[in-house]
Enzyme design. Structure first.
Site, PDB file in Angstrom:
ATOM      1  N   SER A  75       0.760  -1.293  -0.029  1.00 13.70           N
ATOM      2  CA  SER A  75       0.079   0.153  -0.081  1.00 13.70           C
ATOM      3  C   SER A  75       0.875   1.248   0.075  1.00 13.70           C
ATOM      4  CB  SER A  75      -1.022  -0.105   1.346  1.00 13.70           C
ATOM      5  OG  SER A  75      -1.233   1.179   1.522  1.00 13.70           O
ATOM      6  N   GLU A  89       0.209   3.816   1.677  1.00 12.48           N
ATOM      7  CA  GLU A  89       0.179   4.210   2.986  1.00 12.48           C
ATOM      8  C   GLU A  89       1.413   3.844   3.758  1.00 12.48           C
ATOM      9  OE1 GLU A  89      -2.162   5.785   4.641  1.00 12.48           O
ATOM     10  OE2 GLU A  89      -1.568   5.660   6.590  1.00 12.48           O
ATOM     11  N   TYR A  97      -1.644   0.177  10.801  1.00 11.03           N
ATOM     12  CA  TYR A  97      -2.024  -0.436   9.281  1.00 11.03           C
ATOM     13  C   TYR A  97      -0.727  -0.486   8.651  1.00 11.03           C
ATOM     14  CZ  TYR A  97      -3.777  -0.792   4.459  1.00 11.03           C
ATOM     15  OH  TYR A  97      -3.757  -1.028   3.200  1.00 11.03           O
TER      16      TYR A  97
HETATM   17  P1  NAP Z   1     -11.620  -4.008   1.491  1.00 10.91           P
HETATM   18  O1  NAP Z   1     -12.550  -3.898   0.630  1.00 10.91           O
HETATM   19  O2  NAP Z   1     -11.589  -3.781   2.785  1.00 10.91           O
HETATM   20  O3  NAP Z   1     -11.651  -5.750   1.506  1.00 10.91           O
HETATM   21  C1  NAP Z   1     -10.784  -6.345   2.376  1.00 10.91           C
HETATM   22  C2  NAP Z   1     -10.894  -7.897   2.476  1.00 10.91           C
HETATM   23  O4  NAP Z   1     -10.196  -8.608   3.562  1.00 10.91           O
HETATM   24  C3  NAP Z   1     -12.452  -8.531   2.798  1.00 10.91           C
HETATM   25  O5  NAP Z   1     -12.983  -9.468   1.806  1.00 10.91           O
HETATM   26  C4  NAP Z   1     -12.505  -8.809   3.893  1.00 10.91           C
HETATM   27  O6  NAP Z   1     -13.457  -9.813   4.385  1.00 10.91           O
HETATM   28  C5  NAP Z   1     -11.224  -9.622   4.072  1.00 10.91           C
HETATM   29  N1  NAP Z   1     -10.725  -9.900   5.599  1.00 10.91           N
HETATM   30  C6  NAP Z   1     -10.460  -9.000   6.426  1.00 10.91           C
HETATM   31  N2  NAP Z   1     -10.134  -9.343   7.585  1.00 10.91           N
HETATM   32  C7  NAP Z   1      -9.899 -10.971   7.327  1.00 10.91           C
HETATM   33  C8  NAP Z   1      -9.541 -11.887   8.053  1.00 10.91           C
HETATM   34  N3  NAP Z   1      -8.976 -12.049   9.086  1.00 10.91           N
HETATM   35  N4  NAP Z   1      -9.543 -13.227   7.399  1.00 10.91           N
HETATM   36  C9  NAP Z   1      -9.708 -13.291   6.030  1.00 10.91           C
HETATM   37  N5  NAP Z   1     -10.179 -12.263   5.165  1.00 10.91           N
HETATM   38  C10 NAP Z   1     -10.292 -10.872   5.823  1.00 10.91           C
HETATM   39  O7  NAP Z   1     -10.063  -3.849   0.993  1.00 10.91           O
HETATM   40  P2  NAP Z   1      -9.693  -3.336  -0.563  1.00 10.91           P
HETATM   41  O8  NAP Z   1      -9.961  -2.018  -0.652  1.00 10.91           O
HETATM   42  O9  NAP Z   1     -10.463  -4.402  -1.549  1.00 10.91           O
HETATM   43  O10 NAP Z   1      -8.232  -3.762  -0.626  1.00 10.91           O
HETATM   44  C11 NAP Z   1      -7.743  -4.774  -1.064  1.00 10.91           C
HETATM   45  C12 NAP Z   1      -6.162  -4.879  -0.403  1.00 10.91           C
HETATM   46  O11 NAP Z   1      -5.612  -3.891  -1.088  1.00 10.91           O
HETATM   47  C13 NAP Z   1      -6.397  -5.026   1.085  1.00 10.91           C
HETATM   48  O12 NAP Z   1      -5.194  -5.581   1.518  1.00 10.91           O
HETATM   49  C14 NAP Z   1      -6.059  -3.402   1.332  1.00 10.91           C
HETATM   50  O13 NAP Z   1      -5.279  -3.153   2.461  1.00 10.91           O
HETATM   51  C15 NAP Z   1      -5.128  -3.139   0.054  1.00 10.91           C
HETATM   52  N6  NAP Z   1      -4.892  -1.881  -0.345  1.00 10.91           N
HETATM   53  C16 NAP Z   1      -6.086  -1.103  -0.698  1.00 10.91           C
HETATM   54  C17 NAP Z   1      -6.043   0.065  -1.420  1.00 10.91           C
HETATM   55  C18 NAP Z   1      -7.289   0.762  -1.853  1.00 10.91           C
HETATM   56  O14 NAP Z   1      -7.158   1.849  -2.047  1.00 10.91           O
HETATM   57  N7  NAP Z   1      -8.493   0.118  -2.025  1.00 10.91           N
HETATM   58  C19 NAP Z   1      -4.686   0.582  -1.741  1.00 10.91           C
HETATM   59  C20 NAP Z   1      -3.621  -0.144  -1.260  1.00 10.91           C
HETATM   60  C21 NAP Z   1      -3.618  -1.194  -0.619  1.00 10.91           C
HETATM   61  P3  NAP Z   1     -14.976  -9.296   5.148  1.00 10.91           P
HETATM   62  O15 NAP Z   1     -15.636  -8.937   3.626  1.00 10.91           O
HETATM   63  O16 NAP Z   1     -15.393 -10.518   5.501  1.00 10.91           O
HETATM   64  O17 NAP Z   1     -14.814  -8.018   5.712  1.00 10.91           O
HETATM   65  O1  G4F Z   2     -10.586   6.839   2.514  1.00 14.35           O
HETATM   66  P1  G4F Z   2      -9.726   6.690   3.334  1.00 14.35           P
HETATM   67  O2  G4F Z   2     -10.122   6.004   4.798  1.00 14.35           O
HETATM   68  O3  G4F Z   2      -8.290   5.963   2.894  1.00 14.35           O
HETATM   69  P2  G4F Z   2      -6.792   5.910   3.202  1.00 14.35           P
HETATM   70  O4  G4F Z   2      -6.517   6.247   4.792  1.00 14.35           O
HETATM   71  O5  G4F Z   2      -5.957   6.753   2.490  1.00 14.35           O
HETATM   72  O6  G4F Z   2      -6.509   4.665   3.459  1.00 14.35           O
HETATM   73  C1  G4F Z   2      -6.899   3.670   2.186  1.00 14.35           C
HETATM   74  O7  G4F Z   2      -6.007   3.927   1.094  1.00 14.35           O
HETATM   75  C2  G4F Z   2      -4.775   3.255   1.399  1.00 14.35           C
HETATM   76  C3  G4F Z   2      -3.757   3.498   0.233  1.00 14.35           C
HETATM   77  O8  G4F Z   2      -2.936   4.434   0.377  1.00 14.35           O
HETATM   78  C4  G4F Z   2      -5.073   1.730   1.563  1.00 14.35           C
HETATM   79  F1  G4F Z   2      -3.669   1.154   1.986  1.00 14.35           F
HETATM   80  C5  G4F Z   2      -5.835   1.585   2.954  1.00 14.35           C
HETATM   81  O9  G4F Z   2      -6.402   0.167   2.866  1.00 14.35           O
HETATM   82  C6  G4F Z   2      -7.385   2.306   2.511  1.00 14.35           C
HETATM   83  O10 G4F Z   2      -7.857   1.729   1.130  1.00 14.35           O
HETATM   84  O11 G4F Z   2      -8.830   8.470   4.013  1.00 14.35           O
HETATM   85  C7  G4F Z   2      -8.429   9.279   3.028  1.00 14.35           C
HETATM   86  C8  G4F Z   2      -8.193  10.399   3.611  1.00 14.35           C
HETATM   87  C9  G4F Z   2      -7.299  10.397   4.924  1.00 14.35           C
HETATM   88  O12 G4F Z   2      -6.435  11.529   4.981  1.00 14.35           O
HETATM   89  C10 G4F Z   2      -8.414  10.734   6.035  1.00 14.35           C
HETATM   90  O13 G4F Z   2      -7.813  11.285   7.027  1.00 14.35           O
HETATM   91  O14 G4F Z   2      -9.391  11.047   4.028  1.00 14.35           O
HETATM   92  C11 G4F Z   2      -9.328  11.694   5.194  1.00 14.35           C
HETATM   93  N1  G4F Z   2     -10.578  11.805   5.781  1.00 14.35           N
HETATM   94  C12 G4F Z   2     -11.297  13.096   6.182  1.00 14.35           C
HETATM   95  N2  G4F Z   2     -12.524  12.770   6.770  1.00 14.35           N
HETATM   96  C13 G4F Z   2     -11.571  10.800   6.160  1.00 14.35           C
HETATM   97  C14 G4F Z   2     -12.653  11.285   6.627  1.00 14.35           C
HETATM   98  N3  G4F Z   2     -11.349   9.382   5.965  1.00 14.35           N
HETATM   99  C15 G4F Z   2     -12.451   8.748   6.312  1.00 14.35           C
HETATM  100  N4  G4F Z   2     -12.198   7.281   6.148  1.00 14.35           N
HETATM  101  N5  G4F Z   2     -13.332   9.113   6.901  1.00 14.35           N
HETATM  102  C16 G4F Z   2     -13.756  10.464   7.143  1.00 14.35           C
HETATM  103  O15 G4F Z   2     -14.865  11.020   7.711  1.00 14.35           O
END
Ligand code: NAP
Ligand code: G4F
Length: 346
Positions: free
Chosen positions: A130, A132, A153
């Site tokens: 990530s 992050e 995280y």
């Molecule tokens: P997400 O929608 O939160 O999905 C997370 C998945 O992990 C869900 O299927 C969840 O299952 C499963 N999970 C959580 N805890 C678990 C456990 N203990 N055992 C087995 N499965 C578990 O995340 P996403 O946005 O699709 O992201 C996919 C991956 O990419 C994650 O690893 C995230 O950290 C990483 N990532 C995401 C982003 C982004 O912007 N989306 C960016 C960088 C990296 P449930 O449905 O049961 O909760």
């Molecule tokens: O949407 P966010 O919660 O995503 P964040 O923290 O960037 O993390 C996501 O992206 C990561 C990749 O860089 C992934 F690895 C991670 O699993 C996840 O998918 O927050 C984005 C920004 C942050 O700066 C947060 O402080 O939005 C700001 N924010 C402002 N108000 C908020 C809110 N975030 C959330 N979730 N909720 C708010 O009300």
């Protein structure tokens, strides 16, 4: 016919990836957490009766906290490709649940690596690293930028990232880290900021909500469109040698800009609706994420096509449609004109 195993198949990325791989004629196995209610709505449209001899999607109960079942799964499924997307993925939540996040997001990856090693199954592994992890590192961030994680995280992801490299170097595993910047879609979890905003826009339009409470509006993110990113996960595992890549759009926008664009697109003035709630602030914030995607472009010819304005429109259109409201439809047009022939549902 190739066999893929996806952890996190019920999540945003897992659901798109399953759809993508099924369209490529893969057999897809997914790890699903046991819960007392159904939570497979993102993949319900892909469901196939496992009794049907033509079925190519199979779900298995399991948990990243349980190594025994993970190892069994490798003996049973013998995947060619493993996409490890499962995680406690919410940054704000990780401050409240640091040890759980470390266990599932960090150690969960090690359990998976050990399951591969102990089962002896020859497979390729994609690990969801990530952006992050870059934390306080200056932008733009690339494959050579040192990590400075600023959340439990991010620290757990750094551990997972390095363990994957360790197994690649130590045991010759074909394992790649995809360092993905934020990617969003109508399937994004409801508590991540983009989906929270677009859902609120539709609820306000429908007269069901007046106020949207947010935290830090100044943070900047490199937001892309999730379906494009899952295609790249697959491409990484088709390379001749394993390698880590950064992928993002190369653009950065503030949360405030996202709010302005989403409310404005729906004909609303965000200043009348958005208020600060301190609960959404984080003890340490990642202020600025912006990818340098030049390496992935050079080596894999990949570049993000859906940019910020279209992403906002795609998400708001979808939300308005779900609420039964008329949508401007510009996002839908951007989506239709896109390259996502394999997508059956936005
Ligand atoms: P997400 O929608 O939160 O999905 C997370 C998945 O992990 C869900 O299927 C969840 O299952 C499963 N999970 C959580 N805890 C678990 C456990 N203990 N055992 C087995 N499965 C578990 O995340 P996403 O946005 O699709 O992201 C996919 C991956 O990419 C994650 O690893 C995230 O950290 C990483 N990532 C995401 C982003 C982004 O912007 N989306 C960016 C960088 C990296 P449930 O449905 O049961 O909760
Ligand atoms: O949407 P966010 O919660 O995503 P964040 O923290 O960037 O993390 C996501 O992206 C990561 C990749 O860089 C992934 F690895 C991670 O699993 C996840 O998918 O927050 C984005 C920004 C942050 O700066 C947060 O402080 O939005 C700001 N924010 C402002 N108000 C908020 C809110 N975030 C959330 N979730 N909720 C708010 O009300």
């Amino acid at each position: 016919m190739k066999v893929a195993l996806i952890t996190g198949i019920t999540g945003q990325d897992g659901s798109y990836l399953a759809e993508f791989l099924l369209a490529k004629a893969y057999t897809v196995h997914g790890l699903v957490r046991r819960a007392s209610t159904f939570h497979t709505d993102r993949i319900d449209h892909l469901y196939q009766d496992p009794h049907d001899s033509k079925a190519r999607l199979f779900l298995h109960y399991g948990d990243l906290a349980d190594s025994g079942q993970l190892t069994n799964l490798f003996y049973e499924v013998k995947p060619d490709e493993v996409y490890h997307l499962g995680a406690q993925s919410h940054v704000r939540v990780s401050f409240d649940m640091p040890d759980y996040t470390g266990d599932v997001t960090g150690l969960g990856t090690v359990r998976l690596l050990e399951a591969i090693r102990k089962s002896g199954v020859r497979c390729r592994l994609y690990q969801a690293s990530s952006s992050e992890m870059f934390g306080a590192a200056p932008a733009p961030q690339s494959e050579t930028t040192p990590f400075q994680p600023r959340s439990p995280y991010a620290a757990a992801k750094v551990y997972a990232h390095w363990m994957v490299r360790n197994y690649r170097e130590g045991y010759g595993l074909f394992a790649c880290n995809g360092i993905l910047f934020n990617h969003e879609s109508p399937r994004r979890g409801e508590t991540f900021v983009t989906r929270k905003i677009t859902r609120a826009v539709a609820a306000i339009k429908a007269g069901r909500q007046q106020t949207l409470y947010l935290g830090n509006l100044d943070a900047r993110r490199d937001w892309g469109y999730a379906p494009e990113y899952v295609e790249l996960m697959w491409r990484m595992l088709q390379m001749t040698a394993p390698q880590d890549f950064v992928f993002g759009t190369g653009e950065t926008h503030s949360v405030r800009e996202f709010v302005e664009a989403a409310f404005g697109y729906a004909g609303l003035d965000w200043r009348e609706h958005v208020k600060l709630d301190q609960r959404y602030l984080r003890p340490t914030e990642v202020e600025l994420l912006k990818a340098d995607p030049s390496n992935v472009k050079r080596q894999l010819g990949w570049e993000a096509h859906v940019r910020f304005a279209d992403l906002v429109r795609i998400m708001v259109d979808a939300e308005l449609e779900t609420a039964g409201l008329p949508a401007p439809g510009e996002g839908k047009r951007a989506f239709d004109a896109g390259r996502f022939g394999w997508l059956r549902r936005p």
